[in-house]
Scaffold this motif. Sequence first.
Motif, PDB file in Angstrom:
ATOM      1  N   PHE A   4       0.862  -1.179   0.000  1.00 13.54           N
ATOM      2  CA  PHE A   4       0.000   0.000   0.000  1.00 13.54           C
ATOM      3  C   PHE A   4       0.899   1.229   0.000  1.00 13.54           C
ATOM      4  O   PHE A   4       1.812   1.344   0.829  1.00 13.54           O
ATOM      5  CB  PHE A   4      -0.901   0.031   1.237  1.00 13.54           C
ATOM      6  CG  PHE A   4      -1.624   1.343   1.402  1.00 13.54           C
ATOM      7  CD1 PHE A   4      -2.725   1.652   0.622  1.00 13.54           C
ATOM      8  CD2 PHE A   4      -1.174   2.301   2.313  1.00 13.54           C
ATOM      9  CE1 PHE A   4      -3.383   2.867   0.743  1.00 13.54           C
ATOM     10  CE2 PHE A   4      -1.822   3.522   2.450  1.00 13.54           C
ATOM     11  CZ  PHE A   4      -2.928   3.797   1.662  1.00 13.54           C
ATOM     12  N   ILE A   5       0.649   2.144  -0.922  1.00  8.40           N
ATOM     13  CA  ILE A   5       1.412   3.392  -0.998  1.00  8.40           C
ATOM     14  C   ILE A   5       0.458   4.559  -0.805  1.00  8.40           C
ATOM     15  O   ILE A   5      -0.424   4.795  -1.638  1.00  8.40           O
ATOM     16  CB  ILE A   5       2.155   3.530  -2.339  1.00  8.40           C
ATOM     17  CG1 ILE A   5       3.102   2.342  -2.554  1.00  8.40           C
ATOM     18  CG2 ILE A   5       2.947   4.837  -2.377  1.00  8.40           C
ATOM     19  CD1 ILE A   5       3.794   2.343  -3.908  1.00  8.40           C
ATOM     20  N   GLY A   6       0.637   5.274   0.292  1.00 10.32           N
ATOM     21  CA  GLY A   6      -0.110   6.504   0.518  1.00 10.32           C
ATOM     22  C   GLY A   6       0.675   7.674  -0.039  1.00 10.32           C
ATOM     23  O   GLY A   6       1.880   7.799   0.221  1.00 10.32           O
ATOM     24  N   VAL A   7       0.027   8.510  -0.815  1.00  7.89           N
ATOM     25  CA  VAL A   7       0.696   9.663  -1.422  1.00  7.89           C
ATOM     26  C   VAL A   7       0.145  10.922  -0.778  1.00  7.89           C
ATOM     27  O   VAL A   7      -1.003  11.312  -1.007  1.00  7.89           O
ATOM     28  CB  VAL A   7       0.496   9.687  -2.950  1.00  7.89           C
ATOM     29  CG1 VAL A   7       1.259  10.856  -3.567  1.00  7.89           C
ATOM     30  CG2 VAL A   7       0.959   8.372  -3.560  1.00  7.89           C
ATOM     31  N   ASP A   8       0.981  11.528   0.079  1.00  5.06           N
ATOM     32  CA  ASP A   8       0.581  12.703   0.840  1.00  5.06           C
ATOM     33  C   ASP A   8      -0.696  12.374   1.635  1.00  5.06           C
ATOM     34  O   ASP A   8      -0.810  11.276   2.157  1.00  5.06           O
ATOM     35  CB  ASP A   8       0.396  13.902  -0.092  1.00  5.06           C
ATOM     36  CG  ASP A   8       0.716  15.230   0.597  1.00  5.06           C
ATOM     37  OD1 ASP A   8       0.996  15.234   1.801  1.00  5.06           O
ATOM     38  OD2 ASP A   8       0.669  16.262  -0.084  1.00  5.06           O
TER      39      ASP A   8
ATOM     40  N   THR B 172       3.720  -1.255   3.824  1.00  7.25           N
ATOM     41  CA  THR B 172       3.152   0.088   3.662  1.00  7.25           C
ATOM     42  C   THR B 172       4.260   1.111   3.448  1.00  7.25           C
ATOM     43  O   THR B 172       5.290   1.077   4.126  1.00  7.25           O
ATOM     44  CB  THR B 172       2.312   0.493   4.884  1.00  7.25           C
ATOM     45  OG1 THR B 172       3.137   0.475   6.053  1.00  7.25           O
ATOM     46  CG2 THR B 172       1.128  -0.456   5.088  1.00  7.25           C
ATOM     47  N   VAL B 173       4.023   2.006   2.508  1.00  5.22           N
ATOM     48  CA  VAL B 173       4.970   3.067   2.164  1.00  5.22           C
ATOM     49  C   VAL B 173       4.210   4.385   2.129  1.00  5.22           C
ATOM     50  O   VAL B 173       3.089   4.441   1.606  1.00  5.22           O
ATOM     51  CB  VAL B 173       5.628   2.804   0.788  1.00  5.22           C
ATOM     52  CG1 VAL B 173       6.527   3.982   0.375  1.00  5.22           C
ATOM     53  CG2 VAL B 173       6.429   1.510   0.814  1.00  5.22           C
ATOM     54  N   GLN B 174       4.809   5.437   2.681  1.00  2.00           N
ATOM     55  CA  GLN B 174       4.236   6.773   2.589  1.00  2.00           C
ATOM     56  C   GLN B 174       5.130   7.621   1.698  1.00  2.00           C
ATOM     57  O   GLN B 174       6.329   7.774   1.967  1.00  2.00           O
ATOM     58  CB  GLN B 174       4.111   7.420   3.977  1.00  2.00           C
ATOM     59  CG  GLN B 174       3.634   8.875   3.980  1.00  2.00           C
ATOM     60  CD  GLN B 174       2.179   9.054   3.575  1.00  2.00           C
ATOM     61  OE1 GLN B 174       1.411   8.092   3.536  1.00  2.00           O
ATOM     62  NE2 GLN B 174       1.786  10.270   3.289  1.00  2.00           N
TER      63      GLN B 174
ATOM     64  N   LEU C  21       3.759   7.710  12.258  1.00  2.00           N
ATOM     65  CA  LEU C  21       4.564   7.177  11.162  1.00  2.00           C
ATOM     66  C   LEU C  21       5.186   5.844  11.549  1.00  2.00           C
ATOM     67  O   LEU C  21       5.236   4.908  10.745  1.00  2.00           O
ATOM     68  CB  LEU C  21       5.665   8.167  10.783  1.00  2.00           C
ATOM     69  CG  LEU C  21       5.302   9.318   9.841  1.00  2.00           C
ATOM     70  CD1 LEU C  21       6.489  10.256   9.700  1.00  2.00           C
ATOM     71  CD2 LEU C  21       4.886   8.804   8.476  1.00  2.00           C
ATOM     72  N   GLN C  22       5.698   5.735  12.787  1.00  2.00           N
ATOM     73  CA  GLN C  22       6.300   4.487  13.252  1.00  2.00           C
ATOM     74  C   GLN C  22       5.300   3.338  13.196  1.00  2.00           C
ATOM     75  O   GLN C  22       5.641   2.223  12.788  1.00  2.00           O
ATOM     76  CB  GLN C  22       6.820   4.654  14.683  1.00  2.00           C
ATOM     77  CG  GLN C  22       8.027   5.566  14.814  1.00  2.00           C
ATOM     78  CD  GLN C  22       8.375   5.826  16.270  1.00  2.00           C
ATOM     79  OE1 GLN C  22       7.494   5.949  17.123  1.00  2.00           O
ATOM     80  NE2 GLN C  22       9.659   5.907  16.563  1.00  2.00           N
ATOM     81  N   ARG C  23       4.077   3.605  13.601  1.00  2.00           N
ATOM     82  CA  ARG C  23       3.047   2.567  13.621  1.00  2.00           C
ATOM     83  C   ARG C  23       2.557   2.229  12.211  1.00  2.00           C
ATOM     84  O   ARG C  23       2.124   1.110  11.964  1.00  2.00           O
ATOM     85  CB  ARG C  23       1.840   3.018  14.464  1.00  2.00           C
ATOM     86  CG  ARG C  23       2.118   3.212  15.933  1.00  2.00           C
ATOM     87  CD  ARG C  23       0.807   3.316  16.703  1.00  2.00           C
ATOM     88  NE  ARG C  23      -0.074   4.349  16.185  1.00  2.00           N
ATOM     89  CZ  ARG C  23      -0.050   5.615  16.573  1.00  2.00           C
ATOM     90  NH1 ARG C  23       0.828   6.013  17.474  1.00  2.00           N
ATOM     91  NH2 ARG C  23      -0.901   6.498  16.056  1.00  2.00           N
ATOM     92  N   SER C  24       2.607   3.197  11.321  1.00  2.00           N
ATOM     93  CA  SER C  24       1.905   3.070  10.047  1.00  2.00           C
ATOM     94  C   SER C  24       2.762   2.619   8.880  1.00  2.00           C
ATOM     95  O   SER C  24       2.253   1.971   7.966  1.00  2.00           O
ATOM     96  CB  SER C  24       1.260   4.419   9.675  1.00  2.00           C
ATOM     97  OG  SER C  24       0.405   4.867  10.699  1.00  2.00           O
ATOM     98  N   CYS C  25       4.051   2.967   8.879  1.00  2.00           N
ATOM     99  CA  CYS C  25       4.833   2.868   7.651  1.00  2.00           C
ATOM    100  C   CYS C  25       6.073   1.999   7.808  1.00  2.00           C
ATOM    101  O   CYS C  25       6.834   2.163   8.765  1.00  2.00           O
ATOM    102  CB  CYS C  25       5.264   4.261   7.185  1.00  2.00           C
ATOM    103  SG  CYS C  25       3.872   5.373   6.910  1.00  2.00           S
ATOM    104  N   ASP C  26       6.285   1.128   6.834  1.00  2.00           N
ATOM    105  CA  ASP C  26       7.554   0.413   6.742  1.00  2.00           C
ATOM    106  C   ASP C  26       8.647   1.327   6.202  1.00  2.00           C
ATOM    107  O   ASP C  26       9.821   1.144   6.521  1.00  2.00           O
ATOM    108  CB  ASP C  26       7.408  -0.803   5.832  1.00  2.00           C
ATOM    109  CG  ASP C  26       6.537  -1.881   6.452  1.00  2.00           C
ATOM    110  OD1 ASP C  26       6.911  -2.406   7.508  1.00  2.00           O
ATOM    111  OD2 ASP C  26       5.470  -2.181   5.879  1.00  2.00           O
ATOM    112  N   HIS C  27       8.252   2.292   5.370  1.00  2.00           N
ATOM    113  CA  HIS C  27       9.241   3.191   4.776  1.00  2.00           C
ATOM    114  C   HIS C  27       8.566   4.483   4.352  1.00  2.00           C
ATOM    115  O   HIS C  27       7.395   4.484   3.963  1.00  2.00           O
ATOM    116  CB  HIS C  27       9.890   2.530   3.553  1.00  2.00           C
ATOM    117  CG  HIS C  27      11.285   3.003   3.286  1.00  2.00           C
ATOM    118  ND1 HIS C  27      12.392   2.449   3.886  1.00  2.00           N
ATOM    119  CD2 HIS C  27      11.754   4.001   2.497  1.00  2.00           C
ATOM    120  CE1 HIS C  27      13.482   3.075   3.469  1.00  2.00           C
ATOM    121  NE2 HIS C  27      13.119   4.029   2.622  1.00  2.00           N
TER     122      HIS C  27
END
Length: 371
Positions: A84-88, A107-109, A126-132
């Motif tokens: 999953f890639i969140g963009v902004d 997950t990537v932001q 961010l720590q909880r949500s994103c691998d990178h």
Amino acid sequence: MVAGEASGDLLAGLLLQGMRKRWPGLQAQGIGGPQMARRGFEAWWPHEKLAVSGYAEVLRHYREIVGIRNQLRERLLADPPQAFIGVDAPDFNLDLAAALKARGMKTVQFVCPSVWAWRMKRVEKLQRSCDHVLCLFPFEPELLAKHGVAATYVGHPLASVIPADPDRQGARASLGLPLQGEVIAVMPGSRASEVAAMAPRFLHAAALLQRQRPRAWFVVPAVPQRRAAIAAAVRASGLKQVVVVEGQSHAALAACDVALVTSGTATLEAALFQRPMVISYHVNWLSYLLMKPRHLQPRVGLPNILLGDFVVPELLQGNAKPRKLALALSDWLDAPDRMRAVQEKFRGLHAQLQRDTATLAADAIEKVLQS
């Protein structure tokens, strides 16, 4: 993938272009706009659904937005993608990414939330949500690393799209503007709430400036959904010698001498086009009261934040008055040496942000997938 407004759609489209070179059979789905669609993206919801700014405005659309997020989460959990890639759109994407990551999804932001401008508590999310996290600005990975968040600086893709030497004459010819004389770009934003708040102010300011400089021309880019509202604001202002164009914000910035811009990504675009500008915004009073105590930076405009100084004026909230805006624009036009000095600063910023973003981002995403 989820992109929540026009600027996110643009960034996501550029990212998709690079990803398709790496993975020609890529399937990309979720929430997006026309730039993503051009790269084969399948939008389950249009990005317009998330293009809401300000606390008060979000509250009015809260139920619909949360409903979309819940439906999307269940759909992705039922048929998990590889990533999953969140963009902004961090307010939408980070909560969604946290739920997906908790179920084992990568997950990537793309675009670090402005933790350096707002309370650092968002780093915990961010720590909880994103691998990178894929960062647009060079100082962000080191800042995130201090808080245990893996990140890569990929540069800003707009710096590779926007030429180092914009063709002013060519842009003016393409927009039907005079090749000589002063041209001012008026950019009230792409969201409905931004246009409602800023277009009347900006166009009133333009009309005041035109009284002082009767030979000046104005160009107003409008996303298709806002063109009627902007055209109505132009008529109400009485502004003459004005061209309203659909999209083409980059052509407008290339064509102009100076720009009047609503705070946001467009301010960075104006800087990359090396155009002096006046930055402004005005939001609902409740949104402003809620936002003001949370802001850590003395500056709100991206060019000023990145350059660490007030290199262009910021007229915000109570100062976002037409007469003040018109005066600030006139001050630029009356000071060619000052204009050249800020253009040189913007040229250096352009060089700093220009990287092979698509390749660097695809490299980082590939490592996440292999981890």
